[in-house]
Write a protein that holds these residues in place. Sequence first.
Motif, mmCIF file in Angstrom:
data_model
loop_
_atom_site.group_PDB
_atom_site.id
_atom_site.type_symbol
_atom_site.label_atom_id
_atom_site.label_comp_id
_atom_site.label_asym_id
_atom_site.label_seq_id
_atom_site.Cartn_x
_atom_site.Cartn_y
_atom_site.Cartn_z
ATOM 1 N N GLY A 131 0.730 -1.049 -0.143
ATOM 2 C CA GLY A 131 0.009 0.186 0.149
ATOM 3 C C GLY A 131 1.020 1.262 -0.240
ATOM 4 O O GLY A 131 0.579 2.333 -0.691
ATOM 5 N N GLU A 132 2.127 1.195 0.636
ATOM 6 C CA GLU A 132 2.856 2.537 0.818
ATOM 7 C C GLU A 132 3.448 2.730 -0.475
ATOM 8 O O GLU A 132 3.582 3.664 -1.015
ATOM 9 C CB GLU A 132 3.859 2.286 2.111
ATOM 10 N N ILE A 133 4.023 1.501 -1.191
ATOM 11 C CA ILE A 133 4.480 1.665 -2.730
ATOM 12 C C ILE A 133 3.401 2.259 -3.487
ATOM 13 O O ILE A 133 3.875 3.138 -4.242
ATOM 14 C CB ILE A 133 4.892 0.339 -3.012
ATOM 15 N N TYR A 134 2.240 1.688 -3.622
ATOM 16 C CA TYR A 134 1.274 2.156 -4.461
ATOM 17 C C TYR A 134 0.873 3.855 -4.112
ATOM 18 O O TYR A 134 0.925 4.657 -5.026
ATOM 19 C CB TYR A 134 -0.218 1.592 -4.404
ATOM 20 N N ILE A 135 0.831 4.507 -2.701
ATOM 21 C CA ILE A 135 0.922 5.722 -2.528
ATOM 22 C C ILE A 135 2.061 6.599 -3.026
ATOM 23 O O ILE A 135 1.711 7.528 -3.637
ATOM 24 C CB ILE A 135 0.909 5.792 -0.932
ATOM 25 N N ARG A 136 3.236 5.965 -2.939
ATOM 26 C CA ARG A 136 4.346 6.571 -3.412
ATOM 27 C C ARG A 136 4.164 6.666 -5.226
ATOM 28 O O ARG A 136 4.706 7.934 -5.730
ATOM 29 C CB ARG A 136 5.606 5.777 -3.518
ATOM 30 N N GLN A 137 3.413 5.799 -5.746
ATOM 31 C CA GLN A 137 3.464 5.944 -7.217
ATOM 32 C C GLN A 137 2.099 6.488 -7.428
ATOM 33 O O GLN A 137 1.813 6.475 -8.591
ATOM 34 C CB GLN A 137 3.346 4.243 -7.563
ATOM 35 N N GLY A 138 1.369 6.980 -6.616
ATOM 36 C CA GLY A 138 0.224 7.829 -6.924
ATOM 37 C C GLY A 138 -0.964 6.884 -7.319
ATOM 38 O O GLY A 138 -2.083 7.466 -7.977
ATOM 39 N N LYS A 139 -0.954 5.637 -7.097
ATOM 40 C CA LYS A 139 -2.055 4.624 -7.490
ATOM 41 C C LYS A 139 -2.867 4.433 -6.049
ATOM 42 O O LYS A 139 -2.910 3.227 -5.673
ATOM 43 C CB LYS A 139 -1.258 3.124 -7.927
ATOM 44 N N GLN A 141 -6.099 3.978 -5.583
ATOM 45 C CA GLN A 141 -6.910 2.971 -5.545
ATOM 46 C C GLN A 141 -6.341 1.563 -5.111
ATOM 47 O O GLN A 141 -6.834 0.685 -4.205
ATOM 48 C CB GLN A 141 -8.037 2.664 -7.003
ATOM 49 N N HIS A 142 -5.278 1.158 -5.875
ATOM 50 C CA HIS A 142 -4.512 0.120 -5.455
ATOM 51 C C HIS A 142 -3.899 0.117 -4.002
ATOM 52 O O HIS A 142 -4.039 -0.898 -3.485
ATOM 53 C CB HIS A 142 -3.175 -0.006 -6.374
ATOM 54 N N ALA A 143 -3.690 1.299 -3.782
ATOM 55 C CA ALA A 143 -3.478 1.462 -2.210
ATOM 56 C C ALA A 143 -4.210 1.188 -1.200
ATOM 57 O O ALA A 143 -4.149 0.724 -0.511
ATOM 58 C CB ALA A 143 -2.657 2.868 -1.967
ATOM 59 N N ASP A 144 -5.477 1.705 -1.473
ATOM 60 C CA ASP A 144 -6.652 1.334 -0.627
ATOM 61 C C ASP A 144 -6.926 -0.163 -0.581
ATOM 62 O O ASP A 144 -7.030 -0.466 0.783
ATOM 63 C CB ASP A 144 -7.997 2.075 -1.426
#
Length: 206
Positions: A131-139, A141-144
């Motif tokens: 989730g933290e990686i997806y936040i870094r990437q601006g993704k 919904q994936h992060a959620d």
Amino acid sequence: MKKLFLTVACILSVSFSFAQSKPDALVLYRNGNYPEAIKICEQEIISNPKNIDSYCVLCWSLVRNRQYAEGEMRANEARKIAPADVRIMEILAEAKYYQGKNNEALEMFRTYIANAPSNAARIGNAYYYMGEIYIRQGKYQHADISMTTAVYTEPLVDIWWTRCGYAREMAGSYASALDAYSKAIELKSSNADAARGKERVTARLR
């Protein structure tokens, strides 16, 4: 015969005392003494280069001691010995995560999740880091999705609920973000990040 018994008892006593006095790397790790745990594991690996348990504790200790590059290197060594060991997969993913190797870390976390039992100790952590990686990437919904799985797996970690709320907020899911921030505050009333997040999404919902 009596002398023989005394000799055997003496040997057993010495052996027991030695076992008690020998440092336990896992205990040192759990107590937060990472440098000493690293030292002991290194010695154990010199004695037995295929001791995968020593490699595990070594890699855990290196990562917790913020020696991420070395942790990655030693985890890669360990994978050559035991490629199916899920403990090594997970800590290798963490070592990559902390070095900003986002795509490599994601792939290794996925490999860990695919191979680990559903009740493995680090499953929640793996989803959290993803989730933290997806936040870094601006993704977001994936992060959620990843953060929601993390808090479902381990529902008592307030920081995870906070980050789950942030991912939902960034994805525009304000009502569910409010739920996550509220849960974080319920778990820890002094969680300032969650309180600020709750204020932001509450304003959005008015």
